[in-house]
Design a protein around this motif. Structure first.
Motif, short mmCIF file in Angstrom:
data_model
loop_
_atom_site.label_atom_id
_atom_site.label_comp_id
_atom_site.label_asym_id
_atom_site.label_seq_id
_atom_site.Cartn_x
_atom_site.Cartn_y
_atom_site.Cartn_z
N THR A 105 0.83 -1.20 0.00
CA THR A 105 0.00 0.00 0.00
C THR A 105 0.87 1.25 0.00
O THR A 105 1.98 1.25 0.53
N ASP A 106 0.36 2.29 -0.62
CA ASP A 106 1.04 3.59 -0.58
C ASP A 106 0.36 4.52 0.42
O ASP A 106 0.64 5.72 0.47
N GLY A 107 -0.55 3.97 1.22
CA GLY A 107 -1.28 4.75 2.19
C GLY A 107 -2.65 5.16 1.72
O GLY A 107 -3.54 5.48 2.52
N THR A 108 -2.83 5.13 0.40
CA THR A 108 -4.13 5.48 -0.17
C THR A 108 -4.77 4.30 -0.90
O THR A 108 -5.95 4.00 -0.71
N HIS A 109 -3.97 3.66 -1.70
CA HIS A 109 -4.44 2.50 -2.46
C HIS A 109 -3.61 1.28 -2.08
O HIS A 109 -2.46 1.41 -1.62
#
Length: 369
Positions: A105-109
């Motif tokens: 995850t990139d923190g959003t997706h």
């Protein structure tokens, strides 16, 4: 990467109404019952163990567990929630009820993928499927730290998207090579065949013509002429090339330009660089020190007898020369490999290998390529 699949012999019609498959014949011989439409993974090994009980134990060795399927991976079962942060991404490997997932995850997706194939018994890397492509996981599990870190060799990758952060996208030839080395019957007629895959290095992986031999044994009760070639009778040079199909040959490492400490992983290449390796002396070969059917011995002193097969003082020469042709060591006569095959840590600090380039190691000398 050489992968063999022996052609099955058809049973004489005076014995059978119609030709039987390998599985059917072996079922009658050793008494296992395959599930409908499925070849048991231990089928051939179960047949081999009748005559070769000591050798047919490879499923219990690191090579036998070179690839592990869901529900058979004790490492992931005992580390059910692995998390690591690398750059802008967070990686998680979770295991519950015998099923494991790999997510980034990139923190959003996020992308979350099932883990079907775990490569390696100790340190583990995963081959993942996403949108019709195979990827080598960007992070792997390392026993030395008991957590995840960047996969060895992929330290230079800088993902710029969530898809790239999954890992290195593999070309078809790389996928076939990975499965061909870590599994048995995974490549058929040059094509990846996950349907016939047997996890790990099994008997048929190395012994060409095994199926034909087993059928002949089952039908005739004994046929030594059909036995696969005895690999132990190959010259050390040919043994090195045979093992090097997966562990990397001298020629492949040189052609590929793999220089530096990382090539300590490629034992046939390192062994060939030893001054004492001439390709003909059976006292120095892969099989001289290692039984591929057994777990690798980690006790340094256990290899002394191998070293002293060449490096032993003769009465006429004292400690200067050996009756077997090798100089004797003035420092010690035990735990030879601890000095002459030094442990080398990879640049990432996560894995250590014995250097198979046998030599006199001098303080502060650079790593010899």
């Amino acid at each position: 990467m050489s992968v063999w699949k022996a052609s099955a012999l058809q049973a004489p019609r005076r014995w059978l109404w119609q030709p039987l498959s390998v599985v059917a014949i072996l079922s009658l011989w050793i008494g296992f019952r395959p599930a409908a439409g499925k070849v048991p993974q231990e089928g051939l090994a179960s047949a081999c163990v009748r005559c070769h009980p000591a050798q047919a134990s490879e499923p219990l060795t690191p090579m036998g567990r070179a690839l592990q399927l869901p529900g058979t991976n004790p490492t992931l079962a005992s580390h059910s929630n692995l998390i690591v942060h690398k750059g802008a991404y967070t990686y998680t490997v979770e295991t519950h009820g015998g099923k494991s997932t790999y997510s980034v995850t990139d923190g959003t997706h996020s992308i979350k993928l099932p883990i079907y194939w775990s490569f390696g018994e100790g340190a583990q890397t995963w081959i993942l499927e996403h949108d019709g492509h195979f990827y080598e996981s960007l992070v792997s599990y390392y026993p030395s730290v008991e957590t995840l870190d960047i996969t060895t060799g992929d330290e230079g990758l800088k993902p710029e998207s969530l898809e790239e952060a999954i890992g290195r996208r593999l070309a078809d030839v790389e996928v076939r090579a990975c499965f061909a080395c870590h599994a048995t019957n995974a490549v058929t007629s040059g094509q990846l065949s996950l349907r016939t895959l047997e996890p790990g290095v099994r008997c048929a992986h190395c012994h060409m013509g095994l199926e034909s031999h087993l059928i002949s044994e089952a039908l005739t009760g004994g046929d030594l002429e059909s036995a696969p070639p005895a690999l132990g009778q190959l010259s050390p040079e040919r043994i090195s090339k045979f093992c090097g199909q997966c562990h990397r040959t001298w020629e492949l490492v040189v052609r590929s330009g793999w220089r530096g400490v990382s090539n300590v992983r490629f034992q046939p290449y390192r062994l060939a660089n030893s001054r004492c390796f001439d390709g003909t002396d059976h006292r120095i070969s892969c099989l001289a020190c290692h039984d591929p059917h057994q777990t690798v011995v980690r006790n340094d002193a256990s290899y002394d007898v191998k070293c002293l097969a060449c490096h032993v003082a003769s009465p006429s020469h004292g400690s200067v020369a050996s009756s077997a042709g090798g100089k004797t060591c003035p420092a010690a006569k035990s735990k030879c490999v601890s000095c002459h095959m030094p442990k080398v840590r990879l640049p990432n600090g996560l894995m250590t290998f014995y250097d198979h380039q046998i030599r006199v190691v001098r303080p502060d000398e650079p790593y010899p390529n």
